[in-house]
Design an enzyme around this catalytic site. Structure first.
Site, PDB file in Angstrom:
ATOM      1  N   GLN A   1      -0.522   4.316  -2.436  1.00  0.00           N
ATOM      2  CA  GLN A   1      -1.328   5.110  -3.391  1.00  0.00           C
ATOM      3  C   GLN A   1      -1.988   6.281  -2.635  1.00  0.00           C
ATOM      4  O   GLN A   1      -1.384   6.786  -1.712  1.00  0.00           O
ATOM      5  CB  GLN A   1      -2.370   4.230  -4.106  1.00  0.00           C
ATOM      6  CG  GLN A   1      -1.774   3.242  -5.096  1.00  0.00           C
ATOM      7  CD  GLN A   1      -1.287   1.965  -4.449  1.00  0.00           C
ATOM      8  OE1 GLN A   1      -1.972   1.369  -3.647  1.00  0.00           O
ATOM      9  NE2 GLN A   1      -0.089   1.532  -4.801  1.00  0.00           N
TER      10      GLN A   1
ATOM     11  N   GLY B   1       5.489   2.845  -4.464  1.00  0.00           N
ATOM     12  CA  GLY B   1       6.917   3.133  -4.417  1.00  0.00           C
ATOM     13  C   GLY B   1       7.147   4.151  -3.325  1.00  0.00           C
ATOM     14  O   GLY B   1       6.656   5.263  -3.401  1.00  0.00           O
ATOM     15  N   HIS B   2       7.821   3.760  -2.263  1.00  0.00           N
ATOM     16  CA  HIS B   2       8.048   4.665  -1.148  1.00  0.00           C
ATOM     17  C   HIS B   2       9.546   4.920  -1.011  1.00  0.00           C
ATOM     18  O   HIS B   2      10.327   3.991  -0.869  1.00  0.00           O
ATOM     19  CB  HIS B   2       7.480   4.068   0.147  1.00  0.00           C
ATOM     20  CG  HIS B   2       5.983   3.981   0.134  1.00  0.00           C
ATOM     21  ND1 HIS B   2       5.262   3.194   0.975  1.00  0.00           N
ATOM     22  CD2 HIS B   2       5.082   4.623  -0.647  1.00  0.00           C
ATOM     23  CE1 HIS B   2       3.970   3.350   0.716  1.00  0.00           C
ATOM     24  NE2 HIS B   2       3.838   4.207  -0.263  1.00  0.00           N
TER      25      HIS B   2
ATOM     26  N   LYS C   1       4.611   9.593   1.462  1.00  0.00           N
ATOM     27  CA  LYS C   1       4.205   8.780   2.613  1.00  0.00           C
ATOM     28  C   LYS C   1       5.347   7.979   3.210  1.00  0.00           C
ATOM     29  O   LYS C   1       5.383   7.743   4.410  1.00  0.00           O
ATOM     30  CB  LYS C   1       3.080   7.817   2.220  1.00  0.00           C
ATOM     31  CG  LYS C   1       1.776   8.507   1.921  1.00  0.00           C
ATOM     32  CD  LYS C   1       0.712   7.513   1.509  1.00  0.00           C
ATOM     33  CE  LYS C   1       1.027   6.757   0.242  1.00  0.00           C
ATOM     34  NZ  LYS C   1       1.090   7.569  -0.965  1.00  0.00           N
TER      35      LYS C   1
ATOM     36  N   ASP D   1       2.071   9.287  -4.158  1.00  0.00           N
ATOM     37  CA  ASP D   1       3.352   9.997  -4.291  1.00  0.00           C
ATOM     38  C   ASP D   1       3.411  11.278  -3.469  1.00  0.00           C
ATOM     39  O   ASP D   1       4.086  12.239  -3.834  1.00  0.00           O
ATOM     40  CB  ASP D   1       3.652  10.331  -5.776  1.00  0.00           C
ATOM     41  CG  ASP D   1       3.533   9.111  -6.650  1.00  0.00           C
ATOM     42  OD1 ASP D   1       4.015   8.051  -6.221  1.00  0.00           O
ATOM     43  OD2 ASP D   1       2.962   9.212  -7.747  1.00  0.00           O
TER      44      ASP D   1
HETATM   45  P1  IMP Z   1      -2.304  -0.080 -10.811  1.00  0.00           P
HETATM   46  O1  IMP Z   1      -2.413   0.147  -9.349  1.00  0.00           O
HETATM   47  O2  IMP Z   1      -0.935  -0.579 -11.226  1.00  0.00           O
HETATM   48  O3  IMP Z   1      -3.401  -0.942 -11.347  1.00  0.00           O
HETATM   49  O4  IMP Z   1      -2.459   1.347 -11.551  1.00  0.00           O
HETATM   50  C1  IMP Z   1      -3.702   2.063 -11.529  1.00  0.00           C
HETATM   51  C2  IMP Z   1      -3.442   3.563 -11.427  1.00  0.00           C
HETATM   52  O5  IMP Z   1      -2.911   3.871 -10.143  1.00  0.00           O
HETATM   53  C3  IMP Z   1      -2.432   4.105 -12.432  1.00  0.00           C
HETATM   54  O6  IMP Z   1      -2.811   5.413 -12.795  1.00  0.00           O
HETATM   55  C4  IMP Z   1      -1.133   4.139 -11.644  1.00  0.00           C
HETATM   56  O7  IMP Z   1      -0.236   5.092 -12.161  1.00  0.00           O
HETATM   57  C5  IMP Z   1      -1.665   4.555 -10.275  1.00  0.00           C
HETATM   58  N1  IMP Z   1      -0.804   4.114  -9.176  1.00  0.00           N
HETATM   59  C6  IMP Z   1      -0.654   2.870  -8.696  1.00  0.00           C
HETATM   60  N2  IMP Z   1       0.200   2.850  -7.668  1.00  0.00           N
HETATM   61  C7  IMP Z   1       0.599   4.113  -7.466  1.00  0.00           C
HETATM   62  C8  IMP Z   1       1.450   4.746  -6.511  1.00  0.00           C
HETATM   63  O8  IMP Z   1       2.027   4.125  -5.610  1.00  0.00           O
HETATM   64  N3  IMP Z   1       1.600   6.086  -6.644  1.00  0.00           N
HETATM   65  C9  IMP Z   1       0.950   6.803  -7.584  1.00  0.00           C
HETATM   66  N4  IMP Z   1       0.134   6.268  -8.484  1.00  0.00           N
HETATM   67  C10 IMP Z   1      -0.052   4.930  -8.433  1.00  0.00           C
END
Ligand code: IMP
Length: 424
Positions: free
Chosen positions: A223, A40-41, A16, A13
């Protein structure tokens, strides 16, 4: 800038999407190499907001070819919905290229993700429940189903039957759920095959050819560094490598191909989900970051956690990724503060740390050591040149550069495409 990586230097977040959108104006290819529709971009173009999850942000530039490489986990339903949304809003998606080796997120992955989280209770990771962890687990335990399997119904059915036998035992006996139907899943997924076929190719070869022809290839991370499965705040991480190494395995290219690695960092820091967060604020300042920065998840809508910029973590990101430059986003949000803090070290369990601690117990007990810098308290959203920034804002940027030994080459001062200072 022939081969350039843009990746998150914090917990995701960082902005990017807008950064990739900026560089993709001159890119020939924009490649996603890891993650899935957990990302989420957000891209703002005039009055329009586009929220992308799976399709590279470069899709907004008609002359860039968007590529979803092998390291991405693809939920075909989510992908087709995103393609449809973009087409309906007038964005041409016909150039998209998808790796035949990418793994698919299946309906049972989403279900198991939700079940694992439910059963973890107070120890939950706070996943996006998109099935990322279970799909990655199947990939590594060699039970995964790949994009190419969609085009061979017999192989698809065999793999699905094998996987589902195990998943249904798990769902019914461990999680007390109804079993899932192989027929229904096969019908749904094989139905996607025809729609996806025109996009599917050998993306490793495609990217290699582009690099050989000296095209500008932009690798778009999802991420962030601190969510890396190997180097992040494990187990509160995602199930992929958002760090620079992930580009190589996630695309199928070698390390010598890379020219530049740009780390994106907010001028403060946020995180969604659970896990350690040394500079987290539980006060009015934290609330101000959330309100002014509109810090709510693009995918899940969750309120983010927020705190002052952590330079220990940023230096860690510089080291892990060989960052050549930093793109600092949301500097305008700091205009609201009289004075600005930055974390330059931690104390934990009686010790002082200047480097990111490797022990989970140490990290959990970290208390930030802050340096306080003067604020500037004036609106900077209209500034386009570094020299026109208030001197306190210039000092802030220079302080960050010195502390992380890396130039802050770009600074954003608002969400619009042109609200940006380019110091390169
Ligand atoms: P998962 O990727 O859905 O398995 O989530 C694992 C962890 O990564 C959690 O804490 C999510 O909130 C975090 N996470 C996954 N994708 C994103 C992203 O695009 N931005 C911020 N945090 C993320």
């Amino acid at each position: 800038m022939p081969a350039t990586i843009v990746l998150g230097a914090q917990w995701g977040d960082e902005g990017k999407g807008r950064v990739t959108d900026y560089f993709s104006e001159s890119a020939d290819y924009v490649v996603r190499f890891q993650g899935g529709n957990n990302a989420g971009h957000t891209i703002v173009i005039g009055d329009e907001h586009f929220a992308l999850s799976l399709i590279p942000s470069g899709v907004m530039n008609p002359s860039a070819i968007p590529v979803i490489a092998n390291g991405v986990l693809i939920d075909p339903k989510a992908l087709l919905a995103e393609l449809e949304m973009l087409e309906l809003r007038g964005v041409n998606t016909s150039q998209l290229q998808i790796s035949s080796n990418a793994h698919l997120i299946m309906p049972y992955h989403r279900k198991i993700d939700a079940m694992i989280e439910r059963y973890l209770g107070g120890n939950q990771i706070g996943t996006t429940k998109r099935g990322i962890g279970p799909a990655a687990t199947d990939k590594y335990s060699r039970n995964g189903i790949r994009v190419q399997d969609l085009f061979d119904p017999k192989i698809f059915q065999d793999k699905l039957d094998t996987a589902l036998e195990e998943k249904n035992r798990l769902l019914t006996r461990v999680y007390n759920q109804l079993p899932m139907s192989a027929e229904e899943i096969a019908e749904e997924y094989l139905g996607y095959a025809e729609q996806l076929l025109p996009f599917v190719t050998d993306t490793s070869l495609l990217v290699w050819q582009a690099l050989r022809d000296e095209k500008f290839v932009l690798f778009e991370g999802a991420q962030g560094t601190l969510l890396d499965i190997d180097h992040g705040t494990y187990p509160f991480v995602t199930s992929s490598n958002p760090t620079a190494g992930g580009v190589l395995t996630g695309t199928g290219i070698g390390p010598k191909a890379i020219d530049r690695v740009i780390g994106v960092s907010k001028a403060y820091i946020t995180r969604v989900g659970t896990g350690p967060f040394p500079t987290e604020l539980h006060d009015a300042i934290g609330d101000k970051f959330i309100d002014l920065g509109r810090e709510y998840g693009v995918v899940t809508g969750r309120r983010r956690r927020a705190g002052w910029l952590d330079l220990v973590a940023l230096r860690y990101a510089v080291r892990l990724n060989s960052l050549t430059d930093i793109f600092l986003t949301k500097l305008d949000i700091l205009s609201a503060f009289e004075e600005i803090k930055v974390c330059i070290g931690y104390t934990s369990l009686g010790e002082t740390y200047e480097e990111f601690p490797r022990q989970q117990r140490v990290l959990y007990n970290c208390q930030p050591i802050y340096e306080t810098l003067p604020g500037w308290n004036v609106d900077i959203t209209g500034v386009r040149d570094f020299e026109d920034l208030p001197k306190e804002a210039q000092q802030y940027i220079e302080y960050v550069e010195e502390r992380v030994y890396t130039p802050v080459r770009w600074v954003s001062v608002g969400p619009e495409r042109q609200q940006l200072l380019d110091r390169s």
